[in-house]
Structure formats: structure tokens, C-alpha cells
Enzyme design. Structure first.
Site, PDB file in Angstrom:
ATOM      1  N   MET B  30       0.943  -1.159  -0.050  1.00  0.00           N
ATOM      2  CA  MET B  30      -0.158   0.120   0.058  1.00  0.00           C
ATOM      3  C   MET B  30       0.946   1.254  -0.171  1.00  0.00           C
ATOM      4  O   MET B  30       0.384   2.259   0.304  1.00  0.00           O
ATOM      5  CB  MET B  30      -0.790  -0.165   1.139  1.00  0.00           C
ATOM      6  CG  MET B  30      -1.793  -1.201   1.132  1.00  0.00           C
ATOM      7  SD  MET B  30      -3.556  -0.851   1.844  1.00  0.00           S
ATOM      8  CE  MET B  30      -3.003  -0.220   3.574  1.00  0.00           C
ATOM      9  N   GLY B  31       2.149   1.220  -0.437  1.00  0.00           N
ATOM     10  CA  GLY B  31       3.181   2.207  -0.539  1.00  0.00           C
ATOM     11  C   GLY B  31       3.410   2.755   0.788  1.00  0.00           C
ATOM     12  O   GLY B  31       3.328   1.933   1.823  1.00  0.00           O
ATOM     13  N   LEU B  33       6.588   2.982   1.567  1.00  0.00           N
ATOM     14  CA  LEU B  33       7.446   1.834   1.789  1.00  0.00           C
ATOM     15  C   LEU B  33       8.656   2.055   2.703  1.00  0.00           C
ATOM     16  O   LEU B  33       9.235   3.126   2.758  1.00  0.00           O
ATOM     17  CB  LEU B  33       8.244   1.470   0.433  1.00  0.00           C
ATOM     18  CG  LEU B  33       7.164   1.356  -0.791  1.00  0.00           C
ATOM     19  CD1 LEU B  33       7.945   0.709  -1.979  1.00  0.00           C
ATOM     20  CD2 LEU B  33       6.104   0.266  -0.199  1.00  0.00           C
ATOM     21  N   HIS B  34       8.780   1.222   3.495  1.00  0.00           N
ATOM     22  CA  HIS B  34      10.056   1.050   4.680  1.00  0.00           C
ATOM     23  C   HIS B  34      10.696  -0.128   4.535  1.00  0.00           C
ATOM     24  O   HIS B  34      10.506  -0.859   3.470  1.00  0.00           O
ATOM     25  CB  HIS B  34       9.174   1.257   6.268  1.00  0.00           C
ATOM     26  CG  HIS B  34       8.232  -0.034   6.266  1.00  0.00           C
ATOM     27  ND1 HIS B  34       8.495  -1.235   6.276  1.00  0.00           N
ATOM     28  CD2 HIS B  34       6.902   0.315   6.496  1.00  0.00           C
ATOM     29  CE1 HIS B  34       7.513  -2.027   6.518  1.00  0.00           C
ATOM     30  NE2 HIS B  34       6.369  -1.034   6.761  1.00  0.00           N
ATOM     31  N   HIS B  37       9.122  -3.320   3.729  1.00  0.00           N
ATOM     32  CA  HIS B  37       8.971  -3.510   2.122  1.00  0.00           C
ATOM     33  C   HIS B  37      10.318  -3.810   1.249  1.00  0.00           C
ATOM     34  O   HIS B  37      10.188  -4.803   0.582  1.00  0.00           O
ATOM     35  CB  HIS B  37       7.892  -2.497   1.621  1.00  0.00           C
ATOM     36  CG  HIS B  37       6.862  -1.925   2.234  1.00  0.00           C
ATOM     37  ND1 HIS B  37       6.727  -1.047   3.027  1.00  0.00           N
ATOM     38  CD2 HIS B  37       5.764  -2.618   2.273  1.00  0.00           C
ATOM     39  CE1 HIS B  37       5.553  -0.886   3.444  1.00  0.00           C
ATOM     40  NE2 HIS B  37       4.931  -1.810   2.858  1.00  0.00           N
ATOM     41  N   GLN B  61     -10.276  -2.654   1.478  1.00  0.00           N
ATOM     42  CA  GLN B  61      -9.871  -3.121   2.698  1.00  0.00           C
ATOM     43  C   GLN B  61      -9.758  -2.531   3.949  1.00  0.00           C
ATOM     44  O   GLN B  61      -9.437  -2.943   5.112  1.00  0.00           O
ATOM     45  CB  GLN B  61      -8.481  -3.912   2.526  1.00  0.00           C
ATOM     46  CG  GLN B  61      -7.348  -3.023   2.620  1.00  0.00           C
ATOM     47  CD  GLN B  61      -6.067  -3.895   1.974  1.00  0.00           C
ATOM     48  OE1 GLN B  61      -5.815  -4.199   0.859  1.00  0.00           O
ATOM     49  NE2 GLN B  61      -5.075  -3.840   2.989  1.00  0.00           N
ATOM     50  N   SER B 185       6.168  -0.351  10.374  1.00  0.00           N
ATOM     51  CA  SER B 185       4.932  -0.295   9.905  1.00  0.00           C
ATOM     52  C   SER B 185       4.858   1.316   9.372  1.00  0.00           C
ATOM     53  O   SER B 185       5.227   2.148   9.777  1.00  0.00           O
ATOM     54  CB  SER B 185       4.021  -0.623  10.704  1.00  0.00           C
ATOM     55  OG  SER B 185       2.573  -0.146  10.572  1.00  0.00           O
TER      56      SER B 185
END
Lengths: 282, 282
Positions: B30-31, B33-34, B37, B61, B185
Site C-alpha cells: 500500500m506504498g 515503503l519502509h 517492504h 480493505q 509499519s
């Protein structure tokens, strides 16, 4: 022509074909094949290098009080028909091959399934969407073939393929009829002699509806009432529904101001039969 | 590294790669990014010739009271990270590209989604299964990569792939943590300074649970009570759930007599965070 029982065998055969650059058509059936199915196999054979016919009475699309157990089966007959029409592979799995222990996923939709057969058969389209998704994932066909006799099923599958971005083409094929007009169906085998005659009331009412549309009638309730009144004249017939719906949404419409489907479901004795026509085909 | 917005562009690019015999990995995100990911992109880059990263905040979702609107987005940052880790294509569609007018199909399951996050977020897994099915159909990857932080999501997706015969491999990758232990997260960005410190109570309770398992504790209620009591000692924390479930069924179990998942969800202020450990990894 080969008959296989496992998903692994289908995958291996299709992979081999694809590695040779061949195209693959899929004709999903519940077996007990008749000329209606044959026309789908013919169409697939014409359009594709190889044709897979799935032959599986799918428990998931039958309600608890429906005819799952008694649904007719004859693999030997089916194999001859598939071979005669140029099919290359029959996939005939046991239910346990398709639904292992702990199976719990499903594919469904919130519209299109709430009218017509979806009302009389509440779990039906969830079962159809799920098994068809599985077959598409197993066979990965370029094209899949469905009869227009199951008009709502065809609309539901087209919508599912579009919504979920499934990478194949859905081809709808015309209804095939007996010489006296009765739409071909595996369930016609349930009819005794008197019921077989009485069942003609379905195609007669379809022709009546088509004639009214041809003469310019736009009022859906008038067409429906005329068809209902004709069907009711047959003592062995009991109407489940006679409806005219928008082709795209499967919602009932009052007037023929857009492409529409006129669909009927009628019990002849204990046997539920369906028939239909698209106003655009009239 | 290319960024594309349409399904047609993804299909065309993947078709080109496949015609050259290249394998394709997919990392659905869902972008925002960390490093979590990044570890998925690394794994895909290692296993496959080409890697597609989908970057899409999936409305389906999110529940009506959840953080869809405020969910963090930063495509420019994402593009740099994907490129640095060897990704080849970002698929970043608008919601209207994924859900056209009249969209109404979905993929869901009757078990696995009824526990843990499925209880607190009733529409969540239907949205996840549906969008992941769509992405699988669009990209047709050989392998897809998911983090173990979303342990229930990983189990649900594995089950869906198996049930529906989707033709790809699902790879689960370990949780990536900040140096002080907090699981990475995108939602950590919601935390203010005090909450960021308080959030450490999640990984501390995970370590406490792991220690008890390591020392041979088999009674799930004892492990759960100890973890709950530690979390409750943090004033900014409010427990959503602390549970131990069977890895295969996601059903709660009383004793550690089979492979199990210990999963927690805790609100820190208004931010809901999750963490977990698998007993087999202890």
C-alpha cells in the site's frame, strides 16, 4: 482425446501445449453432454488449437434440496461426443480433487446474482463463480465457452472476469433446441412422456414473447402477462419466474428502452427448466 | 525502473518479459515503503528476473471508520526505494482503474478470517483477497512476497491460492524491526514522541511471550495473561487482542501442542499496531 482426473495432469498437458505456442479453449460442463455442449466444443475447436472440456458435477452450486445426487452422469457417452467434436482433453475430477479438506474460499458478487435464478437458488452463483474461477486458474485458457441458455450465468461470469481482471475471453453461444423447440438440457432426461410434451410450453411462451417484441410491444408487464398466461394454460407447469431484465445489471425494467433479457424458469412436475431470449436477437 | 498507472501497461510489460522467458516476482504494497517492504523487494529480486511492486492504497480493505483518507502516501520516496532495491516496475493505479463503475465481485473465505484482525476489521480480508486476486490476475507473477508481520493476511492468502488453484508461489518474509524492537509499519508515522516510546510495549510483550515458550511453557492462557499484564502496564496502550492460534486454522488453542501463532493488536492512542511471533521460530 485423453481423460484425466487430476489438476496436476491438466496443468502438465496445458503447459506442454503452451510451450509449443498453441492456444487453448475451455468448455466448462457438468457432463451428460448434449448438442448444446457440442456446439460449444465446435466453437472452441474452431477458435483454438486445443480444447479442454471439464466434466464435473459441481456440488457447490447445488442447494441442499436440489438434484445433486440424481444429476445424470455418463462419462463414456461424454467421451465419444467430445472426441467426435474435436475436443482434446476431458478433465473429470472427483469432488475431493476440487474441494480438499478445509476448503473455504469463494468468489461471489453483490449484484447480478440477486435476481432471476439467484432468488430461487441462493447459493448457486457463488458455487458457479468459485468453480469457474478454479477451472480458469487450472487450465489458464485463452477463451472459455458458455451457452446463452444459462443467460444469467453468462452475464455473471463476464462480470466476474471483468471485475477480477481474469486474462481470457468469454464467448457466449446460441441456445440449441430440439426439433420441436425445447431448449436442450441435461435435465430434460428427468421428464416422463407427458412432462416432455408439457415442457414445450417454455419454448412456446418464448416465441410468444419474441413475437410481441417483433411487433413493437415495449411494455414489459404486457409481454410478461401474456407469457405467464400461456404457461399457466399448461396443467403440469408451475411458474418460478417470468421476468424481463436489463442485460447489464440483471435488474427488472418496466419498458424495453435498452438491451434486455427475457428469462423464464418453470417447473414441469418436479423438474425445473429455464429458457430465454435477448431482445437484441429478435 | 518504470512507474505505470494502468492495467494495460502492466500487462504489456509483463507479456514482453515472459516472451523473453524471464520470471516475474510481485510485491503487493500500500506504498509508503519502509525497510520491511525493502526486504520483500530484495527477496523477489534474488528469486526472479524481474520484480513488480504494486503501490496502491486499497479502499476495499478499509472499514468505514478506519484510516483510508489519512493513510500516508509518498510515491517519490517509494520510487527511490524500489529502484535502490532492484525493483523494475511500480504499478500505481488510481482507485478508479482498479474498481470501475458497477464493480461488484469479491473473493472471500469462511474460515481463517473469523479470528484476530477479522473480528476487529470485519470487511478487511474480503478487501485483501479481492485486490490480491486482481493483482495476481493482472501481473501473473511466478512468486509473490508478503511480510510475516501481517501473519493472518499471509495465512489467508496462502489458503486462497491453494483453494482457488492460483498458479504461483507465496513467499513469507520475516518481520523487520527498528533498532529498539518496534516492528516496521507505515502506520508508525502516526505516533507522536510519547506514543512512539509507548509503542515499544508491543515488541516487549512479544519478547516476553517468546521467552516463556523458550522456557517450555505450554499453557496458552498463562502466556497470554503475562503478555496482557505487561501491555496493560503502559498507560497509552489499549489491547485489541492477544491470542494464540493454530497456524493452519487461525482458531484459538488452549495448549502449545502444534505449530502456533501468537498475535497481538494494540491501540497506542488512536493508532492500531500489530505484532506477532510463530512458536516454531522461537
Amino acid at each position: 482425446m485423453k481423460i484425466v482426473k487430476t489438476i496436476a495432469e491438466v496443468r502438465q498437458q496445458v503447459k506442454e501445449w503452451k510451450s509449443q505456442g498453441l492456444t487453448v479453449g475451455l468448455v466448462p460442463t457438468m457432463g451428460y453432454l448434449h448438442e448444446g455442449h457440442a456446439s460449444l466444443i465446435d466453437a472452441s475447436h474452431r477458435d483454438n488449437d486445443r480444447t479442454v472440456v471439464s466434466d464435473f458435477v459441481n456440488p457447490m452450486q447445488f442447494g441442499p434440496t436440489e438434484d445433486l445426487e440424481s444429476y445424470p452422469r455418463d462419462l463414456e457417452h461424454d467421451a465419444k461426443l467430445v472426441e467426435a467434436h474435436g475436443g482434446d482433453l476431458i478433465f473429470n475430477p472427483e469432488p475431493s480433487e476440487m474441494y480438499h479438506e478445509g476448503f473455504s474460499s469463494f468468489v461471489d458478487m453483490t449484484v447480478l446474482t440477486q435476481e432471476l435464478c439467484g432468488l430461487s437458488r441462493p447459493v448457486h452463483f457463488r458455487g458457479v463463480c468459485t468453480v469457474v474461477s478454479k477451472l480458469f486458474n487450472i487450465v489458464q485458457p485463452d477463451r472459455a465457452y458458455f451457452g446463452k441458455k444459462d443467460a444469467q450465468q453468462l452475464a455473471v461470469i463476464r462480470h466476474m472476469v471483468d471485475d477480477l481482471n481474469m486474462d481470457l475471453e468469454i464467448i457466449g453461444c446460441p441456445i440449441v433446441r430440439e426439433s420441436d423447440g425445447l431448449a436442450k438440457s441435461s435435465r430434460n432426461t428427468y421428464l416422463n412422456e407427458a412432462e416432455r410434451k408439457a415442457a414445450l410450453i417454455l419454448s412456446k411462451s418464448i416465441r410468444l414473447g419474441q413475437d410481441m417484441v417483433k411487433k413493437g410491444e415495449k411494455d414489459c408487464s404486457k409481454i410478461i402477462e401474456a407469457m405467464k398466461s400461456l404457461i399457466t394454460s399448461e396443467p403440469l407447469a408451475r411458474i418460478d419466474y417470468v421476468k424481463i431484465v436489463d442485460c447489464a445489471t440483471m435488474q427488472q425494467i418496466p419498458a424495453l428502452d435498452r438491451p434486455a433479457l427475457c428469462a423464464i424458469a418453470v417447473f414441469i412436475g418436479k423438474t425445473r427448466l429455464i429458457d430465454n431470449f435477448f431482445t437484441e436477437d429478435v
